[in-house]
Design a protein around this motif. Structure first.
Motif, PDB file in Angstrom:
ATOM      1  N   UNK A 139     -11.176 -12.731   5.590  1.00 41.06           N
ATOM      2  CA  UNK A 139     -11.301 -12.529   7.043  1.00 41.06           C
ATOM      3  C   UNK A 139     -10.384 -11.442   7.568  1.00 41.06           C
ATOM      4  N   UNK A 140      -9.658 -10.769   6.678  1.00 40.53           N
ATOM      5  CA  UNK A 140      -8.668  -9.786   7.117  1.00 40.53           C
ATOM      6  C   UNK A 140      -9.293  -8.596   7.822  1.00 40.53           C
ATOM      7  N   UNK A 141      -8.460  -7.914   8.608  1.00 40.49           N
ATOM      8  CA  UNK A 141      -8.911  -6.718   9.335  1.00 40.49           C
ATOM      9  C   UNK A 141      -8.230  -5.481   8.759  1.00 40.49           C
ATOM     10  N   UNK A 142      -8.965  -4.376   8.670  1.00 39.99           N
ATOM     11  CA  UNK A 142      -8.378  -3.174   8.072  1.00 39.99           C
ATOM     12  C   UNK A 142      -7.216  -2.618   8.879  1.00 39.99           C
ATOM     13  N   UNK A 183       7.210  -0.481  -1.810  1.00 44.92           N
ATOM     14  CA  UNK A 183       6.177   0.557  -1.689  1.00 44.92           C
ATOM     15  C   UNK A 183       4.918   0.164  -2.449  1.00 44.92           C
ATOM     16  N   UNK A 184       3.997   1.091  -2.525  1.00 42.79           N
ATOM     17  CA  UNK A 184       2.760   0.843  -3.271  1.00 42.79           C
ATOM     18  C   UNK A 184       2.965   1.273  -4.717  1.00 42.79           C
ATOM     19  N   UNK A 185       2.532   0.443  -5.662  1.00 46.25           N
ATOM     20  CA  UNK A 185       2.639   0.891  -7.048  1.00 46.25           C
ATOM     21  C   UNK A 185       1.412   1.709  -7.446  1.00 46.25           C
ATOM     22  N   UNK A 186       0.365   1.591  -6.668  1.00 45.93           N
ATOM     23  CA  UNK A 186      -0.750   2.530  -6.763  1.00 45.93           C
ATOM     24  C   UNK A 186      -1.372   2.616  -5.377  1.00 45.93           C
ATOM     25  N   UNK A 187      -2.091   3.677  -5.138  1.00 46.37           N
ATOM     26  CA  UNK A 187      -2.670   3.837  -3.806  1.00 46.37           C
ATOM     27  C   UNK A 187      -3.646   2.695  -3.558  1.00 46.37           C
ATOM     28  N   UNK A 188      -3.432   1.923  -2.493  1.00 50.62           N
ATOM     29  CA  UNK A 188      -4.352   0.803  -2.269  1.00 50.62           C
ATOM     30  C   UNK A 188      -5.741   1.306  -1.886  1.00 50.62           C
ATOM     31  N   UNK A 189      -6.712   0.605  -2.397  1.00 48.25           N
ATOM     32  CA  UNK A 189      -8.087   0.929  -2.034  1.00 48.25           C
ATOM     33  C   UNK A 189      -8.397   0.359  -0.659  1.00 48.25           C
ATOM     34  N   UNK A 190      -7.701  -0.757  -0.353  1.00 51.43           N
ATOM     35  CA  UNK A 190      -7.937  -1.419   0.937  1.00 51.43           C
ATOM     36  C   UNK A 190      -6.618  -2.030   1.399  1.00 51.43           C
ATOM     37  N   UNK A 191      -6.275  -1.813   2.667  1.00 47.75           N
ATOM     38  CA  UNK A 191      -5.056  -2.378   3.238  1.00 47.75           C
ATOM     39  C   UNK A 191      -5.468  -3.221   4.436  1.00 47.75           C
ATOM     40  N   UNK A 192      -5.076  -4.492   4.408  1.00 48.85           N
ATOM     41  CA  UNK A 192      -5.583  -5.425   5.426  1.00 48.85           C
ATOM     42  C   UNK A 192      -4.457  -6.208   6.092  1.00 48.85           C
ATOM     43  N   UNK A 193      -4.662  -6.533   7.378  1.00 43.95           N
ATOM     44  CA  UNK A 193      -3.905  -7.602   8.031  1.00 43.95           C
ATOM     45  C   UNK A 193      -4.642  -8.879   7.663  1.00 43.95           C
ATOM     46  N   UNK A 238      -1.689  -3.851  -5.263  1.00 39.21           N
ATOM     47  CA  UNK A 238      -1.119  -2.519  -5.057  1.00 39.21           C
ATOM     48  C   UNK A 238       0.308  -2.566  -4.517  1.00 39.21           C
ATOM     49  N   UNK A 239       0.778  -3.750  -4.154  1.00 34.55           N
ATOM     50  CA  UNK A 239       2.145  -3.867  -3.595  1.00 34.55           C
ATOM     51  C   UNK A 239       3.110  -3.972  -4.773  1.00 34.55           C
ATOM     52  N   UNK A 240       4.162  -3.145  -4.778  1.00 32.40           N
ATOM     53  CA  UNK A 240       5.062  -3.105  -5.941  1.00 32.40           C
ATOM     54  C   UNK A 240       5.758  -4.447  -6.165  1.00 32.40           C
ATOM     55  N   UNK A 241       6.304  -5.037  -5.078  1.00 30.71           N
ATOM     56  CA  UNK A 241       7.029  -6.312  -5.223  1.00 30.71           C
ATOM     57  C   UNK A 241       6.516  -7.301  -4.187  1.00 30.71           C
ATOM     58  N   UNK A 261      -2.038  -7.195   3.087  1.00 30.90           N
ATOM     59  CA  UNK A 261      -2.655  -7.253   1.766  1.00 30.90           C
ATOM     60  C   UNK A 261      -3.075  -5.854   1.322  1.00 30.90           C
ATOM     61  N   UNK A 262      -2.510  -5.415   0.190  1.00 34.04           N
ATOM     62  CA  UNK A 262      -2.844  -4.093  -0.353  1.00 34.04           C
ATOM     63  C   UNK A 262      -3.623  -4.306  -1.648  1.00 34.04           C
ATOM     64  N   UNK A 263      -4.929  -4.104  -1.600  1.00 32.31           N
ATOM     65  CA  UNK A 263      -5.787  -4.365  -2.756  1.00 32.31           C
ATOM     66  C   UNK A 263      -5.998  -3.096  -3.574  1.00 32.31           C
ATOM     67  N   UNK A 264      -5.946  -3.235  -4.888  1.00 38.01           N
ATOM     68  CA  UNK A 264      -6.211  -2.093  -5.767  1.00 38.01           C
ATOM     69  C   UNK A 264      -7.721  -1.841  -5.839  1.00 38.01           C
ATOM     70  N   UNK A 265      -8.051  -0.694  -6.398  1.00 38.96           N
ATOM     71  CA  UNK A 265      -9.472  -0.385  -6.584  1.00 38.96           C
ATOM     72  C   UNK A 265     -10.108  -1.441  -7.492  1.00 38.96           C
TER      73      UNK A 265
END
Ligand code: SF4
Ligand code: SF4
Length: 451
Positions: free
Chosen positions: A329-332, A314-324, A290-293, A348-352
């Motif tokens: 093992x990441x945390x929301x 920015x986000x190229x699509x709305x992330x389904x999950x955003x993590x540290x 979901x991260x544009x670059x 980490x910005x994960x797409x759906x």
């Protein structure tokens, strides 16, 4: 000779998004940083600056109040607020907010040191302590405490360059770009805990980093290529791979004579000792579908998450999950105003679609794959059954407290059961129960003493 650890998984790596991208400073520095007073294991720091104070890069802004590491300004400018702000761990945390003057003026404490070889181990530890260095691989344990606790007790220093979590490449880039700092930091850390050698473990999926560090390391720093298998970088698994020693259940690395730290921590030690730099900035991987670059950046601690996302297009699509951190093992991240911290190695910005690999949970089919994958020899399916029934004594008897929360069982489970999440719940409940029992016991003893 390298050894093996039991279990583990091999999730899709997704490191190609950023592994060939050099770490660059932020294209634009943030106008404001928000520096939380708790970025380490231990007690939060006490702010020692007030609104209106001028600070420089490296000025002390938070003092320890117990176990912890001091905190320093990461930009120069003026303190705009000292108040609770959204925090990486969720909720609010007392923070020092600094308006950036964009001058990057260093504090007088930041100065080159010539006599590095003449420093004693105790002097190195004191410098590490004053520089506020904490474990940068995720846990955030104060490094000076780890080093001083190791003196006379450990015979092996291992630096973790495995970076086994999918997506993350900040340590990989660090080893390629600042290999001298990693090797130099390894030598300083070895000296600090009374050793003359160190070993750096790196997964074989980073052959360029292995080759590069081998060209820099002398006979005192050993570079070990490790088979790519998650959770290779977990402390206990790394120790087993490199030394063959097994940390006992409930035990610490020191129980088998080892100290494990991270390559980024070693570089921070090098910067503190040679240049007098406190830990105020670090490399972070900004990535995910979901991260544009997707990119690797060097950013001041306290930079708001939202600003980092903006720097990555920015986000190229709305992330389904955003993590540290990584997907295992990441945390929301609950709030884009929350800051990156000393231990933040990745956003980490994960797409759906990326998350869809994890379909809604179904029922356990008793395939036993979670048992085969667990590097701690646990029985996740049985633990999960007890957690569902809230039978905390039984789940404790199954050694849930030894779970390192690596997420391998989650990854391998065909039913997509949220196993590790239920173990976190169980560990919290067990600790809470123990604390309440202790308090009740102490109250009873007090009453008895009065009578
Ligand atoms: S039970 Fe814990 S240690 Fe074992 S695989 Fe699952 S998360 Fe990892
Ligand atoms: S991997 Fe999942 S489905 Fe298989 S036994 Fe473990 S919990 Fe059950």
């Amino acid at each position: 000779m390298l050894h093996q650890f039991f279990g583990g998984v091999h999730p899709a790596e997704h490191k190609d998004l950023t592994e060939h991208k050099a770490t660059t400073p932020l294209a634009e520095a943030p106008a404001q940083v928000v520096i939380p007073m708790a970025m380490h294991v231990g007690a939060p720091c006490k702010p020692v600056v007030a609104v209106g104070d001028e600070v420089k890069v490296g000025t002390l802004i938070g003092e320890t109040t117990g176990l912890g590491a001091p905190i320093h300004a990461s930009v120069s400018g003026r303190v705009a607020a000292v108040e609770p702000r959204p925090y990486g761990g969720g909720g609010m945390m007392m923070s020092v907010v600094i308006d950036n003057d964009f001058q990057d003026t260093p504090d007088p404490c930041v100065k080159h040191r010539d006599n590095v070889d003449a420093l004693t181990g105790a002097e190195i530890i004191e410098i590490v302590k004053n520089a506020g260095i904490t474990g940068m691989g995720g846990a955030g344990f104060p490094t000076h405490v780890k080093l001083s606790g190791a003196v006379g007790k450990v015979d092996t220093l291992i630096l973790n360059g495995a970076e086994c979590e999918p997506y993350i490449t900040s340590d990989h880039r660090l080893m390629l770009e600042r290999g001298e700092a990693v090797i130099g930091g390894a030598r300083l850390m070895a000296k600090a805990c009374g050793l003359t050698e160190a070993t750096i473990g790196i997964e074989l999926n980073k052959p360029d980093a292995i080759e590069h560090l081998k060209t820099l390391a002398g006979s005192d720093v050993h570079i070990e290529g490790l088979k790519t298998r998650y959770p290779q970088g977990a402390e206990k698994q790394l120790i087993q791979m490199i030394t063959g020693r097994q940390v006992p259940p409930g035990g610490l690395p020191a129980h088998v004579g080892c100290l494990v730290s991270n390559v980024a921590t070693a570089a921070a030690v090098w910067d503190a000792v040679t240049e007098g730099k406190p830990l105020t900035r670090r490399g972070v991987t900004l990535t995910g579908g979901a991260m544009a670059e997707p990119m690797n950046v060097l950013a001041p601690v306290g930079t708001p998450v939202g600003w980092l996302v903006k720097m990555a297009g920015g986000f190229k699509e709305t992330p389904d999950r955003l993590l540290y951190g990584g997907p295992m093992m990441g945390n929301p991240i609950y709030d884009l105003d929350a800051p990156m911290m000393k231990s933040t190695n990745c956003l980490l910005a994960l797409t759906a679609a990326e998350v869809a690999e994890q379909d809604p949970a179904q029922t356990c089919i008793r395939c036993g794959k979670c048992v085969e994958a667990c590097p701690m020899h646990l029985t996740p399916l049985f633990m999960r059954m007890r957690v569902d029934k809230r039978k905390w004594d039984e789940v404790e008897a199954l050694h849930v407290m030894d779970c390192i929360e690596c997420g391998s069982c989650n990854y391998i489970c065909p039913a997509r059961l949220p196993l590790v999440q239920s173990f976190r719940t169980a560990k919290f409940a067990i600790r809470d129960k123990a604390a309440k029992e202790k308090a009740a016991r102490e109250a009873k003893e007090k009453e008895a003493a009065k009578a």
